[in-house]
Design an enzyme around this catalytic site. Structure first.
Site: not given
Length: 211
Positions: A17-18, A21
């Site tokens: 998820h990170e 980003h």
């Protein structure tokens, strides 16, 4: 036993998820995450004491579904062509990856169902358990992060979509109090009433696809 299966999946999912980003920001012109060594899949670079350790432990203790977050990657929106709009894209990248991971889990389960004759019943059961957890955790993470309260991704997306003046007021208020609101929702258990209905709706749709 379930925690032993849950935690690695949760940790892997929030790291991706990170990473999503950081990768989205990098492709939009911001190399801050890359230069700081955070554009990596090495999990040690993404551990957040609260989101990666304390929150999952708390969820387990109070009987909530396990979820959490990794240390946010550093992003400088001013290095992007359209800072406010592009931050919305960067914010959406994280939940989008979680939904993609959930879809991958569902597709692999479908393939296993078609070819179940090639697997032992025990192996099939273990694989399905792992993939079901992967599907549920990633849907849950996506829904949680789409709650429209900064600093969650949903808040950043709302800020990107609102007219400028409304966005400034919205971000100004939740920029100060948003984390307290999120923690209050978690500590009181109220967050499950927000998360479970849309999560079960998506999981239900996946289950119908598997039938």
């Amino acid at each position: 036993m379930e925690v032993i299966v849950f935690l690695p999946i949760l940790f892997f999912s929030i790291v991706l998820h990170e990473f999503a980003h950081g990768l989205a920001a990098y492709r939009l012109g911001d190399d801050t995450a890359y230069l700081s060594g955070r554009l990596t899949l090495n999990p040690l670079h993404h551990i957040d004491p609260i989101g990666t350790l304390a929150v999952p432990a708390l969820c387990w203790l109070i009987g909530m579904p396990l979820f959490g977050w990794a240390k946010p990657v550093p992003i400088n929106p001013m290095r992007m062509p359209s800072p406010r709009r592009d931050m919305g894209k960067v914010a959406f990248a994280g939940p989008a990856v979680n939904l993609l991971l959930a879809v991958v889990c569902v597709l692999v389960m479908k393939i296993l169902l078609v070819g179940q004759a090639f697997f032992s019943a025990r192996a099939l059961e273990q694989l399905f358990l792992f993939l079901q957890y992967g599907m549920f955790i990633n849907v849950f993470l996506a829904v949680f992060n789409l709650i429209p309260i900064p600093p969650l991704d949903g808040g950043r997306i709302v800020t990107a979509l609102l007219p400028l003046q409304a966005a400034l007021k919205y971000d100004g208020f939740f920029g100060r109090y948003g984390m307290y609101v999120v923690l209050a929702l978690i500590l009181t258990g109220a967050v499950k009433y927000i998360l479970l209905p849309p999560t079960m709706l998506v999981v239900g749709a996946f289950s119908k696809f598997l039938m």
